[in-house]
Design an enzyme around this catalytic site. Structure first.
Site, mmCIF file in Angstrom:
data_model
loop_
_atom_site.group_PDB
_atom_site.id
_atom_site.type_symbol
_atom_site.label_atom_id
_atom_site.label_comp_id
_atom_site.label_asym_id
_atom_site.label_seq_id
_atom_site.Cartn_x
_atom_site.Cartn_y
_atom_site.Cartn_z
ATOM 1 N N SER A 1 -6.506 7.288 -4.331
ATOM 2 C CA SER A 1 -5.713 6.587 -3.480
ATOM 3 C C SER A 1 -4.313 7.093 -4.674
ATOM 4 C CB SER A 1 -5.988 5.545 -4.688
ATOM 5 O OG SER A 1 -4.151 4.449 -4.676
ATOM 6 N N TYR B 1 -8.298 0.509 -11.982
ATOM 7 C CA TYR B 1 -8.459 0.469 -10.715
ATOM 8 C C TYR B 1 -7.741 2.538 -9.887
ATOM 9 C CZ TYR B 1 -7.097 1.719 -5.376
ATOM 10 O OH TYR B 1 -7.101 1.987 -4.525
#
Length: 338
Positions: A130, A155
């Site tokens: 990501s 995350y």
């Protein structure tokens, strides 16, 4: 007939659905797995799955990556040549509320994928990382040659961990791995927890939208078709080990192991207010806005350097937000009948 076998995890998810559809169109055989969890409306996942199940060469198994035995059974039965791991607990804000979901899915689940690729050898493992791994980085555009040791959300930390875990397995067991740092993906069949999706819903329903950091954030919004085209082109672009790799002069997105990292982003950051204005234009209605401060875990700006993507597969995302949001709004109206 191209009967190459690809295992796609998270096949009923947003990116997984679009990638699976593309691979089936290109005559790959796809084994899709997904746990169909309720992080967002499962009906959306079920409807995506219905479309895939009508296509040839698609097999689906409901499997949770945490279930090592079930995952191993799928590998043992189908012996995939390629694996694209897109199953993950997504979302920055949710990682502040439910951190253990990220440990289970993104760390334990990914570990099980790596072990399965080790025991049932594959030609290439690709996995979703990501843009959030860039964390507090200030130098833009974000390059895969930049250090990413300062995440600002759990995350992001789990995604960085995936890259480290993949490198270890590439080194120890010679499994070629490619990490894909996706930048703010949007488009039809998207995730309802994403801002553009909830903005669209609220604008159409005449409800206010929350604009974080007073709209002064920039995101490298990347249209879904560009994302999956990039992934598709990389499947058979298997990274090779660089025997004489030297961290003082070689790119840190490569290695002495068969390992590579790419950004897949639009390479054009857009200010949040501009994005909202385009969305209002496509919907044909102005949004009522509630301006709010920056949220914990958020970053001010994302901006992808895609030079190595261009060099290696001669591809760069290029869908404008006007075109992309237009397609999303058309899909939204049709799907929700509004």
């Amino acid at each position: 007939m191209n009967s190459k076998k690809v295992l796609v995890t998270g096949a009923a998810g947003f990116i997984g659905f679009h990638l699976t559809k593309l691979l089936l169109d290109k005559s790959y055989e796809v084994i899709g797995i997904d746990n169909l969890n309720d992080y967002y409306d499962p009906k959306l996942k079920e409807d995506r799955l219905k479309i895939l199940e009508k296509m040839d060469n698609f097999i689906f198994h409901k499997v949770d990556l945490k279930d090592k035995a079930a995952l191993d059974d799928v590998f043992k039965k189908y012996r995939p040549e390629y694996v694209v791991n897109l199953a993950a607990q997504a979302g920055v804000r949710y990682s502040l509320i439910n951190p253990y979901a990220y440990v289970d899915s993104n760390l334990v689940g990914f570990m099980n994928i790596l072990e399965a690729c080790r025991h049932y050898p594959v030609k290439h493992l690709l996995y979703a990382s990501s843009s959030s791994v860039y964390g507090g980085n200030k130098v833009a555009p974000f390059s895969t040659s930049h250090n990413v040791d300062h995440p600002v959300s759990l995350y992001a930390a789990t995604k960085k961990s995936n890259e480290l875990m993949a490198h270890t397995y590439s080194n120890l067991y010679k499994i070629p791995t490619t990490g894909l740092r996706f930048f703010t993906v949007y488009g039809p069949w998207g995730r309802p927890d994403m801002a553009y999706f909830s903005f669209t819903k609220n604008i159409i329903e005449g409800k206010p939208i929350k604009v974080f950091n007073h709209g002064k954030m920039e995101r490298d919004f990347t249209y879904i078709d560009d994302i999956v085209e990039g992934v598709y082109k990389l499947i058979e672009k298997v990274p090779a080990a660089k025997e004489d790799w030297d961290e003082t002069k070689d790119d840190i997105s490569t290695s002495f192991a068969p390992y590579k990292i790419y950004n897949i982003g639009n390479n054009q950051p857009v200010q949040l207010m501009k994005f909202i204005n385009v969305l209002e234009d496509k919907i044909g209605k102005e949004a009522e806005k509630i301006y709010m401060d920056m949220q914990p875990g958020d970053v001010l700006r994302t901006y992808a350097d895609v030079s190595d993507l261009e060099r290696d597969i001669n591809f760069r995302p290029n869908t404008s937000i006007e075109e992309g949001l237009g397609k999303f709004v058309n899909w939204y109206r049709e799907y929700y009948k509004v």
